[in-house]
Scaffold this active site. Structure first.
Site, short mmCIF file in Angstrom:
data_model
loop_
_atom_site.label_atom_id
_atom_site.label_comp_id
_atom_site.label_asym_id
_atom_site.label_seq_id
_atom_site.Cartn_x
_atom_site.Cartn_y
_atom_site.Cartn_z
N ASP A 106 3.99 1.67 -4.45
CA ASP A 106 2.83 2.41 -5.42
C ASP A 106 2.83 1.35 -6.50
O ASP A 106 3.90 0.91 -7.43
CB ASP A 106 3.43 3.79 -5.83
CG ASP A 106 2.20 4.44 -6.25
OD1 ASP A 106 1.44 3.89 -7.53
OD2 ASP A 106 1.75 5.43 -5.84
N ALA A 165 -6.78 0.96 -5.45
CA ALA A 165 -7.47 1.84 -6.61
C ALA A 165 -7.87 3.29 -6.13
O ALA A 165 -8.36 3.12 -4.93
CB ALA A 165 -8.41 1.04 -7.22
N LEU A 173 0.00 4.19 1.12
CA LEU A 173 -0.84 4.95 2.28
C LEU A 173 -1.18 6.25 1.71
O LEU A 173 -1.26 7.20 2.55
CB LEU A 173 0.31 4.98 3.43
CG LEU A 173 0.72 3.74 4.18
CD1 LEU A 173 1.51 4.39 5.06
CD2 LEU A 173 -0.58 3.45 4.58
N GLY A 228 -26.49 11.38 -14.43
CA GLY A 228 -25.97 9.91 -14.57
C GLY A 228 -26.34 8.95 -13.28
O GLY A 228 -25.91 7.88 -13.16
N TYR A 266 -14.11 5.82 -13.50
CA TYR A 266 -14.06 4.76 -12.52
C TYR A 266 -14.36 3.51 -13.03
O TYR A 266 -13.56 2.50 -12.94
CB TYR A 266 -14.46 5.38 -11.16
CG TYR A 266 -14.68 4.05 -10.12
CD1 TYR A 266 -13.54 3.60 -9.68
CD2 TYR A 266 -15.91 3.83 -9.97
CE1 TYR A 266 -13.51 2.44 -8.69
CE2 TYR A 266 -16.09 2.73 -8.82
CZ TYR A 266 -14.99 2.09 -8.34
OH TYR A 266 -15.02 1.15 -7.37
N ASP A 296 0.69 -0.97 -0.13
CA ASP A 296 0.15 -0.11 0.03
C ASP A 296 1.00 1.29 0.18
O ASP A 296 2.14 1.31 0.76
CB ASP A 296 -0.90 -0.15 1.33
CG ASP A 296 -2.11 0.94 1.07
OD1 ASP A 296 -1.79 2.35 1.00
OD2 ASP A 296 -3.32 0.40 1.25
#
Length: 328
Positions: free
Chosen positions: A55, A79, A37, A282, A145, A35
């Protein structure tokens, strides 16, 4: 259950990642959390897991982590996950979610790791014209996304076909709730339940209800809310199952924005003022999961996803952590 698996969890300091990591450790698995962070929290890391700060956009970093951890399987959470932000900064979403995901897939291939449980989303379906949503519902995302998650599903499906990968795509509906240790702390916070509880705590002024003229019983949007404990159990079951492909994770029960608002008022015992705004472009009227397949394939059934239990668990965590996690 024999000796546990050795699992790499990306994004294990995040909201759902931290709860899933805790559950897998409780079950006797060995974990390495990877992670950066950036949006996760050091305080949400389970101390029993090995932690590698890195990363996914740094290809050599994830390759080194996989070579070091030598996992049997990967659970991939890391994500960006804010729909509105993805519309404003699509490049960040394709850079992190897709490019970072491809770095992970390449590193897995190089390390000979083929099992991956991928934290996907019902946002890959976009605005389907019928409800409830099954895994066969056409995928037509309406924001970057959802598109970035769908693209990584497609990458993994090709690696399944060409390289023998064994992916499971868990398409969540609205993740919510908390455990005694771990809860929801995003900046900015865009999710309905924590925002309502922040109003109850006096941290925000009023709730925004976007649209009260939908074709639903009270005019507000209906969503399928699923407790993070139930999501965590699905990941654990998916790791052990002899299954590849997509599974919807939802309660199959839809609640309207007004029902969530009334539940939050009742659970907190505090007035939570709400202001109606125009609809957001949307926003579908109704998004509810058909999770029959997860029940059939994994034996998974939500045990904590009554609206009362969700809001009560989140309220307990927010009262104990009124400022969220410490910013270290």
């Amino acid at each position: 259950q024999g000796p546990g698996m050795n699992i790499l969890v990306t994004g294990g300091a995040g909201y759902i990642g931290s709860v899933t990591a805790e559950r897998l450790l409780d079950q006797g698995h060995r974990l390495t959390v990877f992670d950066n962070l950036e949006r996760g929290h050091r305080a949400a890391l389970d101390p029993r897991a090995r932690f590698i700060r890195g990363d996914l956009r740094d290809g050599p970093a994830i390759a080194a982590a996989l070579a070091e951890a030598r996992p049997d399987a990967v659970v991939h959470f890391a994500a960006y996950a804010l729909v509105g932000e993805s519309m404003a900064r699509p490049e960040a979403y394709f850079g992190n979610n897709l490019r970072g995901g491809i770095n992970l897939v390449e590193a897995m291939h190089a390390a000979g790791v083929r099992r991956i449980v991928f934290s996907s989303t019902c946002a890959t379906y976009g605005q389907p014209d019928r409800s409830p949503i099954t895994e066969a519902t056409p995928q037509a995302p309406t924001n970057p996304y959802g598109a970035s998650k769908l693209m990584l599903e497609q990458v993994l499906a090709w690696f399944q076909r060409l390289h023998g990968f064994r992916p499971v795509f868990l398409r969540y509906f609205n993740a919510c709730g908390a455990t005694a240790k771990f809860g929801e702390d995003h900046a900015p916070e865009t999710h309905l339940i924590p925002n309502l509880l922040n109003i109850a705590l006096g941290r925000r002024e009023a709730a925004a209800v976007y649209g009260d003229d939908y074709d639903t019983q009270d005019g507000t949007c209906i969503r399928d809310y699923i407790h993070i404990l139930d999501l965590a159990s699905a990941h654990s079951l998916a790791l052990a199952a002899d299954f590849c492909g997509a599974l919807n994770l939802g309660s199959g029960q839809g609640y309207s924005v007004r029902q969530v608002l009334e539940t939050a008022r009742r659970v907190t015992g505090r007035p939570i003022p709400a202001v109606v705004h125009p609809r957001r472009p949307g926003d579908p009227a109704r998004l509810v999961a058909d999770a029959t397949q997860a029940a059939r394939v994994l034996g998974w059934r939500p045990a904590h996803s009554s609206l009362d239990e969700i809001v009560e668990s989140a309220w307990a965590w927010h009262q104990a952590h009124p400022d969220g996690y410490p910013r270290t």
